[in-house]
Enzyme design. Structure first.
Site, PDB file in Angstrom:
ATOM      1  N   ARG A  86      50.188  28.514  42.089  1.00  2.09           N
ATOM      2  CA  ARG A  86      49.569  27.233  42.402  1.00  2.09           C
ATOM      3  C   ARG A  86      50.525  26.451  43.292  1.00  2.09           C
ATOM      4  NH1 ARG A  86      46.443  23.606  38.197  1.00  2.09           N
ATOM      5  NH2 ARG A  86      46.881  25.329  36.795  1.00  2.09           N
ATOM      6  N   ARG A  95      48.360  33.843  46.280  1.00  2.00           N
ATOM      7  CA  ARG A  95      49.163  34.343  45.159  1.00  2.00           C
ATOM      8  C   ARG A  95      50.572  34.678  45.624  1.00  2.00           C
ATOM      9  NH1 ARG A  95      47.407  38.692  40.888  1.00  2.00           N
ATOM     10  NH2 ARG A  95      47.763  40.004  42.655  1.00  2.00           N
ATOM     11  N   ASP A  98      53.167  38.720  41.854  1.00  2.00           N
ATOM     12  CA  ASP A  98      52.347  39.724  41.185  1.00  2.00           C
ATOM     13  C   ASP A  98      53.222  40.351  40.106  1.00  2.00           C
ATOM     14  OD1 ASP A  98      50.115  41.373  40.757  1.00  2.00           O
ATOM     15  OD2 ASP A  98      51.021  42.965  41.952  1.00  2.00           O
ATOM     16  N   ASP A 100      53.177  43.225  37.113  1.00  2.00           N
ATOM     17  CA  ASP A 100      52.470  44.339  36.475  1.00  2.00           C
ATOM     18  C   ASP A 100      53.238  44.812  35.248  1.00  2.00           C
ATOM     19  OD1 ASP A 100      50.416  44.454  38.335  1.00  2.00           O
ATOM     20  OD2 ASP A 100      51.480  45.897  39.609  1.00  2.00           O
TER      21      ASP A 100
HETATM   22  P1  AMP Z   1      46.006  42.245  40.210  1.00  2.00           P
HETATM   23  O1  AMP Z   1      45.077  41.295  40.894  1.00  2.00           O
HETATM   24  O2  AMP Z   1      46.163  43.543  40.910  1.00  2.00           O
HETATM   25  O3  AMP Z   1      47.313  41.610  39.831  1.00  2.00           O
HETATM   26  O4  AMP Z   1      45.294  42.628  38.834  1.00  2.00           O
HETATM   27  C1  AMP Z   1      45.321  41.753  37.755  1.00  2.00           C
HETATM   28  C2  AMP Z   1      44.457  42.323  36.637  1.00  2.00           C
HETATM   29  O5  AMP Z   1      44.753  43.691  36.397  1.00  2.00           O
HETATM   30  C3  AMP Z   1      44.712  41.598  35.343  1.00  2.00           C
HETATM   31  O6  AMP Z   1      43.760  40.571  35.166  1.00  2.00           O
HETATM   32  C4  AMP Z   1      44.611  42.663  34.280  1.00  2.00           C
HETATM   33  O7  AMP Z   1      43.448  42.500  33.480  1.00  2.00           O
HETATM   34  C5  AMP Z   1      44.519  43.962  35.026  1.00  2.00           C
HETATM   35  N1  AMP Z   1      45.489  44.959  34.553  1.00  2.00           N
HETATM   36  C6  AMP Z   1      45.184  46.170  34.055  1.00  2.00           C
HETATM   37  N2  AMP Z   1      46.279  46.843  33.697  1.00  2.00           N
HETATM   38  C7  AMP Z   1      47.352  46.039  33.989  1.00  2.00           C
HETATM   39  C8  AMP Z   1      48.762  46.183  33.838  1.00  2.00           C
HETATM   40  N3  AMP Z   1      49.317  47.311  33.338  1.00  2.00           N
HETATM   41  N4  AMP Z   1      49.556  45.157  34.243  1.00  2.00           N
HETATM   42  C9  AMP Z   1      49.005  44.028  34.765  1.00  2.00           C
HETATM   43  N5  AMP Z   1      47.684  43.830  34.940  1.00  2.00           N
HETATM   44  C10 AMP Z   1      46.841  44.829  34.548  1.00  2.00           C
END
Ligand code: AMP
Length: 165
Positions: A86, A95, A98, A100
């Site tokens: 934000r 964004r 990120d 993961d």
């Molecule tokens: P992104 O836009 O690529 O950051 O995807 C975000 C979405 O991916 C989140 O809302 C999660 O529900 C989904 N997701 C599924 N598996 C993972 C993971 N291992 N780590 C982070 N996000 C995940």
């Protein structure tokens, strides 16, 4: 009842604005909200993955000891992404971070909203290279290969270069 502590690995990336600052803020928020920071990799600069024309990324990996359950950790991570993404108060900005979830101990999760191990981690050099700094001998629970082995097998040829120690 308390959930036991689990050792988790996360991947962080940023390609907008002050990228290093966003990574640092994310690490700080993760250690404040999600658990104890156990290790952090160097920061790497990487070419964008896929076809989109966009700026280069800074990427890193961190290890946390967390008592959060996988879905709780995901919710906390998404909240951190939101708070750092934000850029203006009145409107959602691009964004900036990120995050993961790569590995959650040896736990395998296959939910609608969460897949762990992260389904693309073994295909991405920008994920494996930083992770190898802090978890070279950690086993991928499905492939039964270490991070170092996955890196050697990784078909991704995109440049990933270290920018900090
Ligand atoms: P992104 O836009 O690529 O950051 O995807 C975000 C979405 O991916 C989140 O809302 C999660 O529900 C989904 N997701 C599924 N598996 C993972 C993971 N291992 N780590 C982070 N996000 C995940």
């Amino acid at each position: 009842m308390h959930n036991k502590v689990n050792h988790v690995y996360l991947s962080l990336g940023s390609n907008i604005g002050n990228r290093a600052s966003f990574l640092n803020q994310a690490v700080r928020l993760l250690s404040q909200n999600c658990g104890t920071l156990m290790a952090q990799s160097a920061i790497y600069e990487t070419a964008p993955w896929g076809l989109l024309a966009q700026d280069d990324f800074l990427n890193m990996a961190v290890a946390l000891d967390t008592a959060l359950l996988p879905n709780e950790l995901l919710a906390a991570v998404l909240q951190i992404e939101t708070s750092l993404g934000r850029v203006r108060t009145e409107q959602w900005g691009p964004r900036t971070i990120d995050i993961d979830i790569l590995l959650y101990g040896t736990v395998v999760v296959a939910d609608k909203s969460l897949t762990v191990p992260h389904p693309l981690m073994h295909e991405r050099r920008f994920t494996l290279q930083p992770l190898a700094d802090i978890a070279p001998n950690v086993l991928h629970p499905l492939f039964k290969k270490t991070v170092t082995e996955l890196l050697l097998l990784c078909p991704d040829t995109a440049a990933v270069s270290k920018v900090t120690a």
